[in-house]
Design an enzyme around this catalytic site. Structure first.
Site, PDB file in Angstrom:
ATOM      1  N   GLY A 110       0.988  -1.101   0.013  1.00 38.22           N
ATOM      2  CA  GLY A 110      -0.117   0.080   0.074  1.00 38.22           C
ATOM      3  C   GLY A 110       0.697   1.292   0.034  1.00 38.22           C
ATOM      4  O   GLY A 110       2.183   1.227   0.168  1.00 38.22           O
ATOM      5  N   GLY A 117       0.291   2.696   7.136  1.00 37.46           N
ATOM      6  CA  GLY A 117       0.323   1.989   8.452  1.00 37.46           C
ATOM      7  C   GLY A 117       0.662   0.478   8.339  1.00 37.46           C
ATOM      8  O   GLY A 117       0.240  -0.371   9.197  1.00 37.46           O
ATOM      9  N   HIS A 173      -3.513  35.879 -10.996  1.00 37.50           N
ATOM     10  CA  HIS A 173      -3.057  34.505 -11.137  1.00 37.50           C
ATOM     11  C   HIS A 173      -3.863  33.676 -10.383  1.00 37.50           C
ATOM     12  O   HIS A 173      -4.649  32.816 -10.928  1.00 37.50           O
ATOM     13  CB  HIS A 173      -1.575  34.325 -10.994  1.00 37.50           C
ATOM     14  CG  HIS A 173      -1.114  32.771 -11.236  1.00 37.50           C
ATOM     15  ND1 HIS A 173      -0.651  32.490 -12.346  1.00 37.50           N
ATOM     16  CD2 HIS A 173      -1.146  31.606 -10.635  1.00 37.50           C
ATOM     17  CE1 HIS A 173      -0.261  31.248 -12.539  1.00 37.50           C
ATOM     18  NE2 HIS A 173      -0.689  30.710 -11.609  1.00 37.50           N
ATOM     19  N   GLU A 174      -3.939  33.696  -9.086  1.00 35.86           N
ATOM     20  CA  GLU A 174      -4.775  32.908  -8.081  1.00 35.86           C
ATOM     21  C   GLU A 174      -6.007  33.024  -8.395  1.00 35.86           C
ATOM     22  O   GLU A 174      -6.945  31.974  -8.287  1.00 35.86           O
ATOM     23  CB  GLU A 174      -4.219  32.980  -6.586  1.00 35.86           C
ATOM     24  CG  GLU A 174      -2.708  32.794  -6.226  1.00 35.86           C
ATOM     25  CD  GLU A 174      -2.431  31.358  -6.760  1.00 35.86           C
ATOM     26  OE1 GLU A 174      -3.426  30.427  -6.684  1.00 35.86           O
ATOM     27  OE2 GLU A 174      -1.186  31.237  -6.959  1.00 35.86           O
ATOM     28  N   HIS A 228      -7.194  30.861 -11.375  1.00 34.98           N
ATOM     29  CA  HIS A 228      -7.479  29.463 -11.026  1.00 34.98           C
ATOM     30  C   HIS A 228      -8.884  29.342 -10.270  1.00 34.98           C
ATOM     31  O   HIS A 228      -9.632  28.357 -10.529  1.00 34.98           O
ATOM     32  CB  HIS A 228      -6.482  28.968  -9.840  1.00 34.98           C
ATOM     33  CG  HIS A 228      -5.134  28.718 -10.394  1.00 34.98           C
ATOM     34  ND1 HIS A 228      -4.861  27.647 -11.639  1.00 34.98           N
ATOM     35  CD2 HIS A 228      -3.799  29.191 -10.097  1.00 34.98           C
ATOM     36  CE1 HIS A 228      -3.654  27.810 -11.486  1.00 34.98           C
ATOM     37  NE2 HIS A 228      -2.842  28.691 -10.997  1.00 34.98           N
ATOM     38  N   ASP A 283       1.976  24.623 -12.813  1.00 39.59           N
ATOM     39  CA  ASP A 283       0.706  24.451 -13.479  1.00 39.59           C
ATOM     40  C   ASP A 283       0.745  23.772 -14.772  1.00 39.59           C
ATOM     41  O   ASP A 283      -0.099  22.690 -14.977  1.00 39.59           O
ATOM     42  CB  ASP A 283      -0.019  25.980 -13.425  1.00 39.59           C
ATOM     43  CG  ASP A 283      -0.296  26.803 -12.179  1.00 39.59           C
ATOM     44  OD1 ASP A 283      -0.374  25.953 -11.455  1.00 39.59           O
ATOM     45  OD2 ASP A 283      -0.391  27.659 -12.384  1.00 39.59           O
TER      46      ASP A 283
HETATM   47  P1  ADP Z   1       3.917   2.694   6.292  1.00 44.66           P
HETATM   48  O1  ADP Z   1       4.840   1.732   6.818  1.00 44.66           O
HETATM   49  O2  ADP Z   1       2.648   2.210   5.644  1.00 44.66           O
HETATM   50  O3  ADP Z   1       4.678   3.814   5.334  1.00 44.66           O
HETATM   51  P2  ADP Z   1       3.629   3.487   8.906  1.00 44.66           P
HETATM   52  O4  ADP Z   1       3.083   2.322   9.525  1.00 44.66           O
HETATM   53  O5  ADP Z   1       5.334   3.755   9.120  1.00 44.66           O
HETATM   54  O6  ADP Z   1       3.385   3.516   7.434  1.00 44.66           O
HETATM   55  O7  ADP Z   1       2.974   4.728   9.597  1.00 44.66           O
HETATM   56  C1  ADP Z   1       3.529   5.868  10.332  1.00 44.66           C
HETATM   57  C2  ADP Z   1       2.812   6.474  11.243  1.00 44.66           C
HETATM   58  O8  ADP Z   1       1.617   6.861  10.787  1.00 44.66           O
HETATM   59  C3  ADP Z   1       2.542   5.297  12.112  1.00 44.66           C
HETATM   60  O9  ADP Z   1       3.519   5.184  13.301  1.00 44.66           O
HETATM   61  C4  ADP Z   1       1.100   6.011  13.025  1.00 44.66           C
HETATM   62  O10 ADP Z   1       1.528   6.840  14.022  1.00 44.66           O
HETATM   63  C5  ADP Z   1       0.421   6.614  11.798  1.00 44.66           C
HETATM   64  N1  ADP Z   1      -0.507   5.780  11.099  1.00 44.66           N
HETATM   65  C6  ADP Z   1      -0.501   5.234   9.800  1.00 44.66           C
HETATM   66  N2  ADP Z   1      -1.421   4.630   9.606  1.00 44.66           N
HETATM   67  C7  ADP Z   1      -2.250   4.638  10.836  1.00 44.66           C
HETATM   68  C8  ADP Z   1      -3.645   3.951  11.077  1.00 44.66           C
HETATM   69  N3  ADP Z   1      -4.025   3.028   9.980  1.00 44.66           N
HETATM   70  N4  ADP Z   1      -3.934   3.865  12.263  1.00 44.66           N
HETATM   71  C9  ADP Z   1      -3.202   4.575  13.109  1.00 44.66           C
HETATM   72  N5  ADP Z   1      -2.100   5.338  12.775  1.00 44.66           N
HETATM   73  C10 ADP Z   1      -1.574   5.299  11.501  1.00 44.66           C
HETATM   74 ZN    ZN Z   2      -0.963  28.749 -10.823  1.00 44.62          ZN
END
Ligand code: ADP
Ligand code: ZN
Ligand code: MG
Length: 617
Positions: A211, A216, A434-435, A438, A510
């Site tokens: 993912g 997480g 400009h902004e 948009h 942009d």
């Molecule tokens: P990944 O390994 O998928 O890149 P991590 O597990 O290292 O991501 O996530 C980094 C931090 O983000 C975790 O330590 C936590 O604090 C927070 N986090 C990420 N996903 C979740 C989740 N589903 N629920 C709670 N905290 C999360």
């Molecule tokens: Zn712009």
């Protein structure tokens, strides 16, 4: 450097220096040699028959007397003298011959072969000694404990996380229920293996978490360790191939040995794509490829090798499942794949809850509303948001974290931190146009995401920002929506063009965005009739120069380029018309921007005189 090893280092250094000195003292003792004048001393001694042997190098003569000779205060057998250039060589030769003096080809004190070697290599040996010392120390620190000089390098550096010390549990993970459920099952395998064995069910060997970053995956793996109550060996894939070639494979072997001994156990390999990239793929030009392959092979061998009943489960995590070697994914290896998706709005709210458990929240904070206004954010972003809000509240001296802290923290994260630069009035107006461009295009184009914020405060690289986010989480876009995105991105440049008749460099990103979308429509999403229902873009991470990219004929390449140009030009024209037709609204929005610098959604729509609800309908 630890104190003890610092002392040991100095001791070893001293010993090495002492040895060097000793060797020099033994093999090259300083012999006493007196310096005598050529005339009279030397010639007289020759005539008296007291010179045993001499050797010469250039005009310098060294030699040995039969009896010690005293010259001035010194007395010795060894002597040295200088033959003047005007001396009569022939006469001297004759004299030496008559007196039976041995004439050596080599100077008497030249060093023996052993001495020469020692003197020339002494310093080198010293350095080698030091190097070995450092190696021992480095590997000793990594592996811990004694071992051969180089033996420690093959040791696994995996961290064994004791199950009691593991504090993360499934309660700390939120918003990714599907993935969590699958891992709860894995934990059950480890806790009650008999339940499954009775029914003849085979415990999966490998579970691959895949993912986007920050969803997480690592957290989930740690939660499994915390819940399963079994030893948990965790290592990052890059650790396997770190340091010296050839040890990646042996580290893997070592890690699996340890896990088997501790079974039931979990082996967690984070960032698996660092070694698991498809072989012969685009990574081939980089060095370290062979090493990676060996490490990968070792992982495959180990996963095949261990007894399914042994109770070792391998967890892997990766952001790039698409680049993994298919051999890793076949049954019997990482046969179970768990997709960890970015959370939806309900999930985001739950994650916010988890992370604000220890944060005192003011009554006006509405986590539900924050979750809704943060589509696309993953767990790590939300954790960061809560933390930033808490930091901001602390800096402002709040008792509790308030709604305003959250909105400002969100603004800082989404838009970037404000930058203090002074702009003249003319530049500010130009940025406002400009902004405003948009924003106006975003408000007036059906299918475009609603405008959430317009700002002419410089942040990060940008001089101004217009933020549009969708109403809900979006996973799929229609062609019209993509074209609307192109228009909104082009709106800034078009407004400058319409108002000033000239353009600036301010539209670089942009233009990149517009090009990216148009290229995707033509080359990846089959939205151009001329190119058709085919993929012609190289896949992510593959450039056309590397093997593995699909070959595309140059005619097709050209067609893609013209089609991209056609789409962009069509949308540019439409945007020009739109901005010109609504010039008055644009001017009003710009005046409001110059006055307030930042406009929220409702203020922005009101300033432009556009009914927010009408555009949704
Ligand atoms: P990944 O390994 O998928 O890149 P991590 O597990 O290292 O991501 O996530 C980094 C931090 O983000 C975790 O330590 C936590 O604090 C927070 N986090 C990420 N996903 C979740 C989740 N589903 N629920 C709670 N905290 C999360
Ligand atoms: Zn712009
Ligand atoms: Mg991770």
């Amino acid at each position: 450097m630890l104190p003890w090893s610092g002392r040991r280092f100095l001791a070893i250094l001293a010993v090495l220096f002492f040895l060097n000195w000793l060797i020099v003292a033994i093999f090259a003792p300083g012999e006493e040699r007196i310096r005598v004048p050529y005339n009279p001393t030397f010639l007289t001694q020759v005539r008296d028959g007291n010179v045993k042997e001499i050797s010469s190098r250039g005009d310098t003569v060294q030699g040995e007397f039969r009896e010690e000779v005293k010259y001035e205060d010194d007395q010795a057998k060894q002597f040295e003298t200088e033959i003047p250039t005007f001396a009569n060589d022939e006469e001297l030769s004759q004299l030496l011959e008559n007196e039976n003096v041995t004439i050596n080809a080599e100077p008497p004190d030249s060093r023996s072969l052993l001495e020469t070697i020692l003197f020339s290599f002494g310093p080198t040996l010293l350095l080698v000694g030091l190097f070995i010392f450092f190696l021992r120390r480095a590997s000793g620190a990594a592996g811990g404990g004694a071992g051969g000089v180089l033996g420690q390098f093959g040791r696994s550096r995996a961290k064994l996380v004791e199950s009691e010390k593991q504090t993360v549990t499934f309660d700390d993970v939120a918003g990714i229920e599907e993935a969590e459920e699958q891992l709860v099952e894995v934990v059950d395998f480890l806790r009650n293996p008999d339940k499954y064995a009775k029914l003849g069910a085979r415990i999966p060997r490998g579970v691959l978490l895949s993912g986007p970053p920050g969803t997480g995956k690592t957290l989930l793996a740690r939660a499994v360790a915390g819940e399963a109550g079994v030893p948990f060996f965790s290592a990052s894939a890059s650790e396997f191939i770190e340091a010296i070639v050839g040890v990646g494979a042996s580290r893997v072997r070592d890690l699996f040995r340890q896990a088997e001994e501790a079974a039931p156990a979990i082996v967690f390999i984070d960032e698996l794509d660092a070694i698991g990239r498809a072989r012969g793929g685009s990574g081939g030009v980089l060095s370290g490829h062979d090493e990676r392959e060996q490490t990968l092979n070792q992982i495959l061998t180990e996963m095949d090798g261990f007894d399914p009943a042994a109770g070792v489960i391998v967890l892997g995590a990766t952001n790039r499942p698409d680049v993994l070697d298919p051999a890793l994914l076949r049954p019997g290896r990482f046969d179970r794949r768990v997709a960890v998706q970015p959370p939806d709005s309900v999930g985001r709210e739950m994650i916010l809850r988890v992370h604000s458990r220890s944060v005192p929240l003011d009554d006006d904070v509405d986590l539900h509303q924050i979750a809704q206004s943060t589509p696309g954010m993953v767990g790590a972003d939300l954790a960061n948001l809560v933390n930033e809000a808490a930091l901001l509240a602390a800096r402002r001296g709040h008792e509790k974290v308030a709604r305003a802290d959250f909105t400002d923290a969100l603004e800082k994260i989404v838009l970037g931190a404000e930058r203090k630069i002074v702009l003249n009035e003319e530049d500010r107006r130009r940025i406002a146009y400009h902004e405003g461009g948009h924003a106006i295009v975003g408000m007036l184009t059906p299918g475009a995401d609603p405008v959430r914020k317009v700002s002419i405060i410089p942040r990060g690289q940008a001089l101004g920002v217009t933020l549009s986010t969708p109403e809900d989480d979006r996973f799929n876009y229609s062609q019209d929506e993509l074209r609307a995105k192109i228009r909104v991105s082009a709106g800034g440049r078009v407004a400058e063009e319409v108002v000033y008749g000239s353009v600036t460099t301010g539209a670089e990103s942009d233009i990149q965005q517009v090009t990216g979308i148009a290229r995707g429509m033509v080359a990846r999403w089959g939205m151009s009739e001329k190119v058709g229902f085919v993929t012609v873009a190289p896949q992510q991470g593959q450039s056309p120069l590397l093997p593995g990219a699909d070959p595309v004929s140059s005619a097709t390449q050209e067609l893609v380029d013209t089609e991209v140009r056609r789409i962009v030009d069509e949308e540019l024209d439409a945007t020009r018309e739109l901005v010109a037709a609504h010039r008055e609204r644009l001017d009003r929005l710009v005046e409001a921007l110059l006055e307030h610098e930042t406009l929220d959604e409702l203020d922005a729509y009101a300033a432009a005189g556009i009914d927010r609800l009408q555009t949704i309908a």
